[in-house]
Design a protein around this motif. Sequence first.
Motif, PDB file in Angstrom:
ATOM      1  N   THR A 164     -10.524  -1.331   6.469  1.00  0.00           N
ATOM      2  CA  THR A 164      -9.563  -0.320   6.916  1.00  0.00           C
ATOM      3  C   THR A 164      -8.858   0.311   5.714  1.00  0.00           C
ATOM      4  N   ALA A 165      -8.465  -0.533   4.757  1.00  0.00           N
ATOM      5  CA  ALA A 165      -7.776  -0.012   3.579  1.00  0.00           C
ATOM      6  C   ALA A 165      -8.683   0.948   2.809  1.00  0.00           C
ATOM      7  N   VAL A 166      -9.967   0.569   2.647  1.00  0.00           N
ATOM      8  CA  VAL A 166     -10.912   1.436   1.931  1.00  0.00           C
ATOM      9  C   VAL A 166     -11.056   2.760   2.667  1.00  0.00           C
ATOM     10  N   TYR A 167     -11.160   2.665   4.001  1.00  0.00           N
ATOM     11  CA  TYR A 167     -11.319   3.900   4.771  1.00  0.00           C
ATOM     12  C   TYR A 167     -10.105   4.803   4.593  1.00  0.00           C
ATOM     13  N   ILE A 168      -8.896   4.211   4.780  1.00  0.00           N
ATOM     14  CA  ILE A 168      -7.686   5.028   4.694  1.00  0.00           C
ATOM     15  C   ILE A 168      -7.535   5.627   3.300  1.00  0.00           C
ATOM     16  N   SER A 169      -7.795   4.806   2.274  1.00  0.00           N
ATOM     17  CA  SER A 169      -7.515   5.266   0.919  1.00  0.00           C
ATOM     18  C   SER A 169      -8.612   6.184   0.375  1.00  0.00           C
ATOM     19  N   GLU A 170      -9.883   5.879   0.657  1.00  0.00           N
ATOM     20  CA  GLU A 170     -10.979   6.558  -0.044  1.00  0.00           C
ATOM     21  C   GLU A 170     -11.716   7.590   0.793  1.00  0.00           C
ATOM     22  N   THR A 183     -23.234   7.703  -6.265  1.00  0.00           N
ATOM     23  CA  THR A 183     -22.840   8.271  -4.969  1.00  0.00           C
ATOM     24  C   THR A 183     -21.422   7.810  -4.662  1.00  0.00           C
ATOM     25  N   ARG A 184     -20.869   8.374  -3.611  1.00  0.00           N
ATOM     26  CA  ARG A 184     -19.513   8.031  -3.214  1.00  0.00           C
ATOM     27  C   ARG A 184     -19.428   6.545  -2.837  1.00  0.00           C
ATOM     28  N   TRP A 185     -20.452   6.096  -2.107  1.00  0.00           N
ATOM     29  CA  TRP A 185     -20.545   4.705  -1.683  1.00  0.00           C
ATOM     30  C   TRP A 185     -20.562   3.763  -2.884  1.00  0.00           C
ATOM     31  N   GLN A 186     -21.417   4.112  -3.858  1.00  0.00           N
ATOM     32  CA  GLN A 186     -21.499   3.278  -5.066  1.00  0.00           C
ATOM     33  C   GLN A 186     -20.189   3.285  -5.829  1.00  0.00           C
ATOM     34  N   ILE A 224     -17.176   3.585  -4.509  1.00  0.00           N
ATOM     35  CA  ILE A 224     -16.199   2.732  -3.810  1.00  0.00           C
ATOM     36  C   ILE A 224     -16.475   1.262  -4.102  1.00  0.00           C
ATOM     37  N   TRP A 225     -17.740   0.830  -3.888  1.00  0.00           N
ATOM     38  CA  TRP A 225     -18.032  -0.603  -4.004  1.00  0.00           C
ATOM     39  C   TRP A 225     -18.226  -1.053  -5.436  1.00  0.00           C
ATOM     40  N   GLY A 226     -18.652  -0.131  -6.321  1.00  0.00           N
ATOM     41  CA  GLY A 226     -18.918  -0.542  -7.688  1.00  0.00           C
ATOM     42  C   GLY A 226     -17.748  -0.350  -8.626  1.00  0.00           C
ATOM     43  N   VAL A 227     -16.860   0.612  -8.293  1.00  0.00           N
ATOM     44  CA  VAL A 227     -15.797   0.926  -9.242  1.00  0.00           C
ATOM     45  C   VAL A 227     -14.400   0.753  -8.637  1.00  0.00           C
ATOM     46  N   THR A 228     -14.114   1.481  -7.561  1.00  0.00           N
ATOM     47  CA  THR A 228     -12.734   1.499  -7.061  1.00  0.00           C
ATOM     48  C   THR A 228     -12.281   0.118  -6.568  1.00  0.00           C
ATOM     49  N   VAL A 229     -13.085  -0.481  -5.674  1.00  0.00           N
ATOM     50  CA  VAL A 229     -12.673  -1.773  -5.121  1.00  0.00           C
ATOM     51  C   VAL A 229     -12.572  -2.854  -6.207  1.00  0.00           C
ATOM     52  N   PRO A 230     -13.568  -2.987  -7.100  1.00  0.00           N
ATOM     53  CA  PRO A 230     -13.407  -3.990  -8.158  1.00  0.00           C
ATOM     54  C   PRO A 230     -12.188  -3.720  -9.037  1.00  0.00           C
ATOM     55  N   ALA A 231     -11.865  -2.449  -9.263  1.00  0.00           N
ATOM     56  CA  ALA A 231     -10.705  -2.157 -10.102  1.00  0.00           C
ATOM     57  C   ALA A 231      -9.418  -2.584  -9.420  1.00  0.00           C
ATOM     58  N   ALA A 232      -9.409  -2.527  -8.083  1.00  0.00           N
ATOM     59  CA  ALA A 232      -8.199  -2.906  -7.341  1.00  0.00           C
ATOM     60  C   ALA A 232      -8.271  -4.365  -6.897  1.00  0.00           C
ATOM     61  N   ARG A 233      -9.230  -5.115  -7.458  1.00  0.00           N
ATOM     62  CA  ARG A 233      -9.525  -6.464  -6.961  1.00  0.00           C
ATOM     63  C   ARG A 233      -8.290  -7.356  -6.882  1.00  0.00           C
ATOM     64  N   SER A 234      -7.501  -7.362  -7.955  1.00  0.00           N
ATOM     65  CA  SER A 234      -6.368  -8.300  -7.949  1.00  0.00           C
ATOM     66  C   SER A 234      -5.333  -7.919  -6.890  1.00  0.00           C
ATOM     67  N   GLY A 235      -5.127  -6.619  -6.705  1.00  0.00           N
ATOM     68  CA  GLY A 235      -4.200  -6.180  -5.657  1.00  0.00           C
ATOM     69  C   GLY A 235      -4.695  -6.584  -4.289  1.00  0.00           C
ATOM     70  N   ILE A 236      -6.004  -6.469  -4.094  1.00  0.00           N
ATOM     71  CA  ILE A 236      -6.574  -6.833  -2.800  1.00  0.00           C
ATOM     72  C   ILE A 236      -6.459  -8.337  -2.570  1.00  0.00           C
ATOM     73  N   LEU A 237      -6.688  -9.128  -3.623  1.00  0.00           N
ATOM     74  CA  LEU A 237      -6.535 -10.580  -3.491  1.00  0.00           C
ATOM     75  C   LEU A 237      -5.092 -10.954  -3.147  1.00  0.00           C
ATOM     76  N   THR A 238      -4.133 -10.276  -3.793  1.00  0.00           N
ATOM     77  CA  THR A 238      -2.729 -10.508  -3.453  1.00  0.00           C
ATOM     78  C   THR A 238      -2.497 -10.210  -1.981  1.00  0.00           C
ATOM     79  N   ALA A 239      -3.050  -9.100  -1.521  1.00  0.00           N
ATOM     80  CA  ALA A 239      -2.888  -8.709  -0.118  1.00  0.00           C
ATOM     81  C   ALA A 239      -3.420  -9.807   0.799  1.00  0.00           C
ATOM     82  N   ILE A 240      -4.589 -10.350   0.456  1.00  0.00           N
ATOM     83  CA  ILE A 240      -5.182 -11.390   1.294  1.00  0.00           C
ATOM     84  C   ILE A 240      -4.287 -12.625   1.319  1.00  0.00           C
TER      85      ILE A 240
END
Lengths: 299, 298
Positions: B89-95, B184-187, B189-205
């Motif tokens: 959901t976060a990826v959808y809303i943000s990206e 691509t946009r998909w690559q 999101i999964w290859g760059v944006t999400v890994p870059a935000a990894r620590s924030g996402i782990l905190t969220a979890i």
Amino acid sequence: MKKHLIFPLLLCVFCLILASCQSTDVNNQSQNDSDAVDLYLENKGSDTMVNLALYWAERYQEIHNNVRISVTGGGSGTGISSLISNTVDIANASRAIKDNEIELAEENGVTPVEFIVARDAIGVIVNPENPINNLTLEQISAIYSGEINNWKELGGDDRPIVRLSRETNSGTHVYFLEAVIRLGDSDDKTIFSADTLLLPSSEGIISEVRDNPNAIGYDGLGYITDDVKVVGVSNLGDKIFVLPTIETVNTNQYPIARDLYMYTNGEPEGLILNYLDWIFSEEGQDIVRDLGFVPVVKE
Amino acid sequence: MSKKLKSSEVIITRGIQLSGFSSILFVLMILFFLLYEGIPALFTVPLDDLFSSRWYPIEEYYGIIPLLLGSLVVTLGASMVAVPFGILTAVYISEIAPAWLKEILKPLVELLAGFPSVVLGFLGILVVSPFLRDVLHLPTGLTALTGSLLLGGIAIPTIVSISEDALNNVPETYRQGSLALGLTRWQTIWGVTVPAARSGILTAIMLGLGRTIGETMTVMMVTGNAPILPNSLKVLFMPIRTMTATIASEMGEVATGSPHYHVLFFIAMVLFLFTLAVNIIASKISFSRMKRSERILS
């Protein structure tokens, strides 16, 4: 700008403080006025009855506003021992006074007089789809202690039994444990099967029994609604199945019921007599019914 | 005039300072109180009893293991629901979502966070539990799974809103650089944006999990509260009893100072340590994120 914000705020706070001071003053005043004609009654004992006693006391005080009744719980034993030491006017108990307690009381110059003010009956309920209509007390005990795990063993459908109970803090839970699971044997150490669902509310039990054909539950008569099936229960050792109703409870035919008592020191007179008479009146017994207990008729 | 302004400023700074210190004081006081009331359990109840597998306090069975494992089962179940849903959901809303949709979705998710858990519990009793019983042919619908699903619903808003912030904080240049390299946009999101935000996402979890383990009302209403010792995966489809529900339903009637009373405080202590651990891990992760972003800037 900041100054402008702070001063109105402070003003508001002051107003609030002043307002609250004034209102408490008024309350104290009115209380002092009525204090002059107050009659006090101490009522203490059974936790099962504490709600009932509170409702009675509140209603009675509404009618007689010169009377103050203080109601406290603490358990039947606490109530009776307070009566023995003559520190309460009325003791509530969900069990009868014991012989040694009467002796103790008489040594202290107290004569306990017993009144059965209400009865507490517990209905055993199943889903309306469940073909079982009757259970013996022994069968219910075996179900809840975990010996019987399928309705098939009782002549029902091939379904697992889901046991429902109130939480352990409920008086009904303890009474059910002693009177049904242990069949009244105080040396028996059987307890509820570990997979008994302990639900926090009567509503939870009723809705699960209503929706789930596997479920069995129990609850005070007043909480049971029409969309669950109440099963007939037989007394220990016989096969005459009785449904819980006000009549069968009052004639002792239904086995899972107990008396709720009030004890006074000597034959009551004055305010205590008036209060007890009011409890036995239609209004007092309507409160009994509203709270899920079984009303009684005096004598 | 200016002097008066200053004096009011002094009051305000002192006030803020005081409230800052008071929160530390409160936590310490709560911790002290828990230890003071909980530690005696270790002496009044034999350790073998305390860590046995049967909980029935009115007959002096004080085994807390089923409660501990019950809480863990529900929390893990909830994370299985909330983590994938929350992050997606976060990826959808943000990206992915267009700006106008984003403006509707984000407040809606935050509204979900304020949903009273007792209402959720009622939904659980009346809708989720009968549904699960019918669909999965369970003996009863009041199971760990029901609790997990609903608790997942409670954790999702926390996870979404913090993960979304973390994704938003990923510098725009990352995405542009990635797209410029022909991904691509998909690559991206999964290859760059999400890994870059990894620590924030782990905190969220971690914070989401912290919420679930402490949640009381919903689990008390829908998990059946039977203190069964979990011994296989099947336990997810059986009733369980959590630490929070035990404290909530038993604390009201317990005699002060009795062994049962101290054991309940001991459970509260264990629960406090659990959430403390979760929060420490969460803050460790977000600290390391700060270092990384500092590295990037330098």
